[in-house]
Design a protein around this motif. Structure first.
Motif, mmCIF file in Angstrom:
data_model
loop_
_atom_site.group_PDB
_atom_site.id
_atom_site.type_symbol
_atom_site.label_atom_id
_atom_site.label_comp_id
_atom_site.label_asym_id
_atom_site.label_seq_id
_atom_site.Cartn_x
_atom_site.Cartn_y
_atom_site.Cartn_z
ATOM 1 N N ASP A 105 -80.700 44.072 26.793
ATOM 2 C CA ASP A 105 -81.336 44.328 25.502
ATOM 3 C C ASP A 105 -80.305 44.340 24.379
ATOM 4 N N GLN A 106 -79.134 44.927 24.653
ATOM 5 C CA GLN A 106 -78.072 44.962 23.643
ATOM 6 C C GLN A 106 -77.565 43.552 23.357
ATOM 7 N N ALA A 107 -77.490 42.710 24.368
ATOM 8 C CA ALA A 107 -77.054 41.332 24.155
ATOM 9 C C ALA A 107 -78.023 40.615 23.209
ATOM 10 N N LYS A 108 -79.310 40.806 23.429
ATOM 11 C CA LYS A 108 -80.313 40.199 22.543
ATOM 12 C C LYS A 108 -80.183 40.734 21.130
ATOM 13 N N LYS A 109 -79.978 42.053 21.013
ATOM 14 C CA LYS A 109 -79.857 42.687 19.703
ATOM 15 C C LYS A 109 -78.611 42.170 18.969
ATOM 16 N N THR A 110 -77.518 42.003 19.704
ATOM 17 C CA THR A 110 -76.278 41.499 19.107
ATOM 18 C C THR A 110 -76.474 40.081 18.591
ATOM 19 N N MET A 111 -77.121 39.241 19.394
ATOM 20 C CA MET A 111 -77.366 37.865 18.945
ATOM 21 C C MET A 111 -78.220 37.845 17.690
ATOM 22 N N LYS A 112 -79.206 38.717 17.626
ATOM 23 C CA LYS A 112 -80.096 38.757 16.468
ATOM 24 C C LYS A 112 -79.379 39.296 15.230
ATOM 25 N N GLU A 113 -78.670 40.425 15.376
ATOM 26 C CA GLU A 113 -78.064 41.080 14.219
ATOM 27 C C GLU A 113 -76.814 40.364 13.708
ATOM 28 N N LEU A 114 -76.009 39.821 14.630
ATOM 29 C CA LEU A 114 -74.782 39.155 14.203
ATOM 30 C C LEU A 114 -74.944 37.649 14.046
ATOM 31 N N GLY A 115 -76.041 37.118 14.542
ATOM 32 C CA GLY A 115 -76.252 35.683 14.459
ATOM 33 C C GLY A 115 -75.327 34.909 15.381
ATOM 34 N N THR A 116 -74.976 35.516 16.514
ATOM 35 C CA THR A 116 -74.067 34.873 17.452
ATOM 36 C C THR A 116 -74.832 34.047 18.474
ATOM 37 N N THR A 117 -74.125 33.114 19.077
ATOM 38 C CA THR A 117 -74.690 32.319 20.160
ATOM 39 C C THR A 117 -74.581 33.124 21.449
ATOM 40 N N PRO A 118 -75.278 32.714 22.495
ATOM 41 C CA PRO A 118 -75.131 33.418 23.771
ATOM 42 C C PRO A 118 -73.677 33.427 24.264
ATOM 43 N N LYS A 119 -72.972 32.346 24.051
ATOM 44 C CA LYS A 119 -71.573 32.268 24.480
ATOM 45 C C LYS A 119 -70.709 33.267 23.697
ATOM 46 N N GLN A 120 -70.914 33.357 22.405
ATOM 47 C CA GLN A 120 -70.162 34.312 21.584
ATOM 48 C C GLN A 120 -70.506 35.746 21.981
ATOM 49 N N THR A 121 -71.770 35.994 22.240
ATOM 50 C CA THR A 121 -72.206 37.329 22.644
ATOM 51 C C THR A 121 -71.576 37.713 23.975
ATOM 52 N N ALA A 122 -71.508 36.763 24.894
ATOM 53 C CA ALA A 122 -70.872 37.031 26.188
ATOM 54 C C ALA A 122 -69.393 37.359 26.002
ATOM 55 N N ARG A 123 -68.745 36.721 25.048
ATOM 56 C CA ARG A 123 -67.336 37.010 24.772
ATOM 57 C C ARG A 123 -67.166 38.431 24.238
ATOM 58 N N ILE A 124 -68.051 38.838 23.350
ATOM 59 C CA ILE A 124 -67.993 40.193 22.809
ATOM 60 C C ILE A 124 -68.247 41.201 23.931
ATOM 61 N N MET A 125 -69.280 40.931 24.725
ATOM 62 C CA MET A 125 -69.641 41.821 25.822
ATOM 63 C C MET A 125 -68.507 41.938 26.840
ATOM 64 N N GLY A 126 -67.947 40.819 27.235
ATOM 65 C CA GLY A 126 -66.875 40.830 28.225
ATOM 66 C C GLY A 126 -65.632 41.543 27.725
ATOM 67 N N SER A 127 -65.261 41.282 26.485
ATOM 68 C CA SER A 127 -64.091 41.952 25.910
ATOM 69 C C SER A 127 -64.325 43.452 25.807
ATOM 70 N N ALA A 128 -65.507 43.831 25.355
ATOM 71 C CA ALA A 128 -65.816 45.259 25.206
ATOM 72 C C ALA A 128 -65.759 45.960 26.556
ATOM 73 N N HIS A 129 -66.389 45.385 27.562
ATOM 74 C CA HIS A 129 -66.391 46.020 28.875
ATOM 75 C C HIS A 129 -65.000 46.055 29.488
ATOM 76 N N GLY A 130 -64.203 45.030 29.238
ATOM 77 C CA GLY A 130 -62.835 45.024 29.742
ATOM 78 C C GLY A 130 -62.014 46.142 29.132
ATOM 79 N N TYR A 131 -62.078 46.283 27.833
ATOM 80 C CA TYR A 131 -61.312 47.328 27.162
ATOM 81 C C TYR A 131 -61.921 48.703 27.365
ATOM 82 N N CYS A 132 -63.215 48.781 27.546
ATOM 83 C CA CYS A 132 -63.867 50.050 27.854
ATOM 84 C C CYS A 132 -63.348 50.552 29.195
ATOM 85 N N ARG A 133 -63.259 49.660 30.145
ATOM 86 C CA ARG A 133 -62.772 50.026 31.474
ATOM 87 C C ARG A 133 -61.289 50.381 31.425
ATOM 88 N N LEU A 134 -60.513 49.607 30.682
ATOM 89 C CA LEU A 134 -59.087 49.913 30.544
ATOM 90 C C LEU A 134 -58.886 51.294 29.947
#
Length: 141
Positions: A105-134
């Motif tokens: 749901d957050q991925a969909k919301k990010t694409m809608k609010e930021l106007g990002t593509t699915p690929k860009q959203t996946a990059r944001i999601m992956g980076s966030a989860h990587g640094y969240c875990r770190l």
């Protein structure tokens, strides 16, 4: 339909990994609020609402991790230079806090609010989860 399949696969894989990556960080929180938060995933009205919740604070980028997150996005993904740092951090924190269906749901919301593509959203999601875990492994030590 076939265009949405990679996004769905990515969301499901990230959700499976994200649940274990952003679970029990070992940062001296009591187990009860963390369990309650994990059974009822946050569904924030806005990405910044992910940082305000009940007694248990949702997972978020802390310490030096927000700077590393933004540097990663800015250095490796120049196609997202039109998105402000504040918006990226808000959505990054929302991805850290999201688990299970809330992650999709957050991925969909990010694409809608930021106007990002699915690929860009996946990059944001992956980076966030990587640094969240770190951040959670560093605060646990």
């Amino acid at each position: 339909m076939y265009k949405r399949l990679p996004v769905l696969a990515l969301c499901l894989a990230t959700a499976a990994l994200g649940i274990s990556a952003c679970d029990d960080s070992g940062d001296n929180r009591s187990g009860a609020p963390a369990r309650a938060a994990s059974t009822a995933p946050p569904s924030p009205e806005s990405p910044s609402a992910a940082s305000s919740g009940d007694d248990a604070k949702p997972r978020q980028l802390t310490g030096a991790m927000p700077a590393f997150f933004l540097k990663t996005i800015r250095d490796h993904y120049p196609d997202m230079d039109n998105i402000s740092d504040e918006k990226l951090l808000a959505h990054g924190n929302a991805f850290c806090a999201a688990e299970g269906q809330a992650l999709a749901d957050q991925a969909k919301k990010t694409m809608k609010e930021l106007g990002t593509t699915p690929k860009q959203t996946a990059r944001i999601m992956g980076s966030a989860h990587g640094y969240c875990r770190l951040g959670s492994t560093q605060s646990g030590n």
